[in-house]
Design a protein around this motif. Sequence first.
Motif, PDB file in Angstrom:
ATOM      1  N   LEU A  18       0.817  -1.208  -0.003  1.00 32.30           N
ATOM      2  CA  LEU A  18      -0.069   0.065  -0.015  1.00 32.30           C
ATOM      3  C   LEU A  18       0.733   1.249   0.053  1.00 32.30           C
ATOM      4  N   GLN A  19       1.883   1.120   0.783  1.00 35.85           N
ATOM      5  CA  GLN A  19       2.818   2.304   0.804  1.00 35.85           C
ATOM      6  C   GLN A  19       3.453   2.447  -0.817  1.00 35.85           C
ATOM      7  N   ALA A  20       3.783   1.534  -1.299  1.00 36.01           N
ATOM      8  CA  ALA A  20       4.105   1.651  -2.639  1.00 36.01           C
ATOM      9  C   ALA A  20       3.323   2.345  -3.821  1.00 36.01           C
ATOM     10  N   ALA A  21       1.933   1.886  -3.304  1.00 34.08           N
ATOM     11  CA  ALA A  21       0.786   2.496  -4.165  1.00 34.08           C
ATOM     12  C   ALA A  21       0.607   4.237  -3.923  1.00 34.08           C
ATOM     13  N   TYR A  22       1.190   4.407  -2.615  1.00 35.31           N
ATOM     14  CA  TYR A  22       1.166   5.924  -2.361  1.00 35.31           C
ATOM     15  C   TYR A  22       2.232   6.641  -2.975  1.00 35.31           C
ATOM     16  N   ALA A  23       3.276   5.921  -2.953  1.00 34.79           N
ATOM     17  CA  ALA A  23       4.326   6.379  -3.874  1.00 34.79           C
ATOM     18  C   ALA A  23       3.898   6.966  -5.314  1.00 34.79           C
ATOM     19  N   ASP A  24       3.303   6.091  -6.012  1.00 35.90           N
ATOM     20  CA  ASP A  24       2.699   6.467  -7.341  1.00 35.90           C
ATOM     21  C   ASP A  24       2.015   7.989  -6.993  1.00 35.90           C
ATOM     22  N   LEU A  25       1.375   8.194  -5.948  1.00 36.79           N
ATOM     23  CA  LEU A  25       0.594   9.300  -6.002  1.00 36.79           C
ATOM     24  C   LEU A  25       1.487  10.328  -5.858  1.00 36.79           C
ATOM     25  N   GLY A  26       2.770  10.241  -5.049  1.00 34.82           N
ATOM     26  CA  GLY A  26       3.726  11.134  -4.762  1.00 34.82           C
ATOM     27  C   GLY A  26       4.200  11.508  -6.320  1.00 34.82           C
ATOM     28  N   ASP A  27       4.648  10.517  -7.220  1.00 38.04           N
ATOM     29  CA  ASP A  27       5.052  10.753  -8.565  1.00 38.04           C
ATOM     30  C   ASP A  27       4.260  11.578  -9.216  1.00 38.04           C
ATOM     31  N   SER A  28       2.962  11.376  -9.263  1.00 37.06           N
ATOM     32  CA  SER A  28       2.000  12.100  -9.879  1.00 37.06           C
ATOM     33  C   SER A  28       1.966  13.784  -9.608  1.00 37.06           C
ATOM     34  N   ALA A  29       2.071  13.962  -8.137  1.00 40.87           N
ATOM     35  CA  ALA A  29       1.995  15.295  -7.700  1.00 40.87           C
ATOM     36  C   ALA A  29       3.535  15.797  -8.132  1.00 40.87           C
ATOM     37  N   ALA A  30       4.511  15.200  -8.179  1.00 47.06           N
ATOM     38  CA  ALA A  30       5.742  15.914  -8.864  1.00 47.06           C
ATOM     39  C   ALA A  30       5.737  16.062 -10.251  1.00 47.06           C
ATOM     40  N   ASP A  31       4.938  15.171 -10.808  1.00 51.81           N
ATOM     41  CA  ASP A  31       4.890  15.440 -12.225  1.00 51.81           C
ATOM     42  C   ASP A  31       4.065  17.077 -12.472  1.00 51.81           C
ATOM     43  N   ALA A  32       2.924  16.912 -11.796  1.00 55.57           N
ATOM     44  CA  ALA A  32       2.114  18.068 -11.801  1.00 55.57           C
ATOM     45  C   ALA A  32       2.856  19.336 -11.386  1.00 55.57           C
ATOM     46  N   TRP A  33       3.595  19.284 -10.594  1.00 52.41           N
ATOM     47  CA  TRP A  33       4.600  20.524  -9.675  1.00 52.41           C
ATOM     48  C   TRP A  33       5.555  20.962 -10.884  1.00 52.41           C
ATOM     49  N   GLN A  34       6.113  19.845 -11.686  1.00 53.30           N
ATOM     50  CA  GLN A  34       7.023  20.120 -12.563  1.00 53.30           C
ATOM     51  C   GLN A  34       6.179  20.834 -13.837  1.00 53.30           C
ATOM     52  N   THR A  35       5.157  20.491 -14.047  1.00 52.06           N
ATOM     53  CA  THR A  35       4.297  21.285 -15.211  1.00 52.06           C
ATOM     54  C   THR A  35       4.243  22.573 -14.858  1.00 52.06           C
ATOM     55  N   THR A  36       3.945  23.020 -13.494  1.00 55.25           N
ATOM     56  CA  THR A  36       3.645  24.273 -13.514  1.00 55.25           C
ATOM     57  C   THR A  36       4.882  25.293 -13.544  1.00 55.25           C
ATOM     58  N   MET A  37       5.961  24.611 -13.764  1.00 55.55           N
ATOM     59  CA  MET A  37       7.349  25.395 -14.021  1.00 55.55           C
ATOM     60  C   MET A  37       7.732  25.623 -15.224  1.00 55.55           C
ATOM     61  N   PHE A  38       7.925  27.027 -15.837  1.00 55.96           N
ATOM     62  CA  PHE A  38       8.571  27.254 -16.982  1.00 55.96           C
ATOM     63  C   PHE A  38      10.018  26.555 -17.541  1.00 55.96           C
ATOM     64  N   LEU A  39       9.821  26.100 -18.747  1.00 56.20           N
ATOM     65  CA  LEU A  39      11.086  25.529 -19.007  1.00 56.20           C
ATOM     66  C   LEU A  39      12.135  26.096 -19.143  1.00 56.20           C
ATOM     67  N   ASN A  40      13.118  25.707 -18.538  1.00 53.27           N
ATOM     68  CA  ASN A  40      14.458  26.343 -18.466  1.00 53.27           C
ATOM     69  C   ASN A  40      14.960  26.944 -20.243  1.00 53.27           C
ATOM     70  N   PRO A  41      15.493  28.088 -19.997  1.00 55.34           N
ATOM     71  CA  PRO A  41      16.131  28.789 -21.481  1.00 55.34           C
ATOM     72  C   PRO A  41      17.397  28.162 -21.418  1.00 55.34           C
ATOM     73  N   THR A  42      17.474  27.927 -23.084  1.00 49.69           N
ATOM     74  CA  THR A  42      19.052  27.563 -23.163  1.00 49.69           C
ATOM     75  C   THR A  42      19.882  28.827 -23.696  1.00 49.69           C
ATOM     76  N   VAL A  43      21.007  28.655 -22.911  1.00 52.15           N
ATOM     77  CA  VAL A  43      22.019  30.089 -23.020  1.00 52.15           C
ATOM     78  C   VAL A  43      23.202  29.556 -23.792  1.00 52.15           C
ATOM     79  N   ALA A  44      23.591  30.209 -24.767  1.00 55.05           N
ATOM     80  CA  ALA A  44      24.772  29.913 -25.709  1.00 55.05           C
ATOM     81  C   ALA A  44      25.761  31.252 -25.764  1.00 55.05           C
ATOM     82  N   VAL A  45      27.107  30.924 -25.577  1.00 58.83           N
ATOM     83  CA  VAL A  45      27.735  31.909 -25.731  1.00 58.83           C
ATOM     84  C   VAL A  45      29.074  31.352 -26.540  1.00 58.83           C
ATOM     85  N   GLY A  46      29.517  32.180 -27.618  1.00 60.75           N
ATOM     86  CA  GLY A  46      30.490  31.828 -28.318  1.00 60.75           C
ATOM     87  C   GLY A  46      31.502  32.876 -28.642  1.00 60.75           C
ATOM     88  N   LEU A  47      32.844  32.291 -29.110  1.00 64.64           N
ATOM     89  CA  LEU A  47      33.854  33.449 -29.456  1.00 64.64           C
ATOM     90  C   LEU A  47      34.462  32.777 -30.690  1.00 64.64           C
TER      91      LEU A  47
END
Length: 488
Positions: free
Chosen positions: A90-119
């Motif tokens: 049952l605790q393993a099943a609750y871990a699946d709930l934690g995974d889904s919460a983390a996925d939803a949390w990740q979705t609320t964040m903007f994608l990190n921009p890619t920074v490029a510097v060259g010479l």
Amino acid sequence: MTPTKTLAAIAVIPFVLAGCVSSAEYAKKEAGFNTVSSKTAAIASKRTVWVQNQQQAQAASAQVRTLPARKQSLDVETAVQIALLNNKGLQAAYADLGDSAADAWQTTMFLNPTVAVGLTGIGTPGLEAFKTVEGAVVTNILALATRKRDIEIADTRFRQAQLNAAVSTLQLAAETRRAWINAVAAWENVGQLQRAQATADAASELAQKLGETGAMTKGAQAREHVFVAELAGETAKARLAARLAKEELTRLMGLWGSDLDYQVPNSLPSLPKAVVKRDTIEAEALRNRIDLQVAKLELEATARSYGLTEATRYVTDLEILTGLETEREIEDGDKKVDTTGFAELEFAIPIFDTGKARMRKAELAYMRAANQLAEKAVNVRSEARSAYEAYRSNYDIARHYRNSVVPLRTKVEEESLLTYNGMITNTFELLTDTRDKINSILLSVNAKRDFWLADANLAPAIYGGGASSEAAETEVASASESSGGGGH
């Protein structure tokens, strides 16, 4: 402004915007668990915990050890409570709930921009200290445009995970309740067979003495002796079945080591005076079945995904490239520095892939979810009807054995004993009646077990968390065996 400062200013924009969206609920360690706990407590009247560290694990173990009636005769409610606190699956099943919460949390964040510097131009032969400094920030514009829909889909999946965790909790409670009933019924069978064994031993001894006096033939004696031998084998089999049934209960409760020292009652509770009427059980099931709510959320999530696919049918990747370019050149001893800004937009041109295949897959996914929901609704109604039919019928069958079959068999045995004492009935007929009474008692115990199992299946039929198809087939087979009668 220098190129470095410009790049830093551009890069920080998405992080500033990200703070505008509240993701506190998803970020909690027990995100969504209050919903699971309250929903299951209202249905099963039991508490459950989500163990995420050593302190919580120790606290749960302490609760299990302090539960009343654990070291005496373990009742069904205590067994269910131990399972909800102690089962690691049952605790393993609750871990699946934690995974889904983390996925939803990740979705609320903007994608990190890619920074490029060259010479460029450093040490290039034939050039006089010609240098170019380029800096750029790449951001996925399409991800920003579809961010709201992505969050809605992730939130729907999160709510679905909450309901799935509740279903897992109810399923464990139902399985533990059935395991307790099976274990107690198995030990009750052992008790009945042991009492029958004592009677059979006495009959075998009597047959031997009658044989010594010539009052019973060797064939009749052999019949009684083989009955005793067969009964001893049946008792051993019943004792093994009882130990295995108790072991199944032990597994569900998550016990091991010193915790194995517990006892179950020697007999099931008596039948209730009357059955509970549930004339609207189909409506109750349609209104309360959690797995049906999961199917509805699946359709909702699929519909949202379909809308997202439709919105991005032609453009699947859209990126904007912004930055600064600084060029330094020395010509005829004069230093010349030029700084210019630039912006580029990148996207795929839908010449070959027009998105029709992805749209077709999205349409099929939606129709699949819609049909699965419709099928689930039909099955829920059928399961509710079947559960109540089994409940009513098994009650009538168990009451029939208790009120009619066993009293009649007892009466037959008593009359046989009276006629035997009056030298009217022979010993063989008396022992045959005793054997038939033993069979009727065992059938009565099995009928009572089937009723309590049907009673335990009522709540899962209404709220969810019922037996799998494999378990249901096992119960049907068990009922068929018990109705076929036993031979000793």
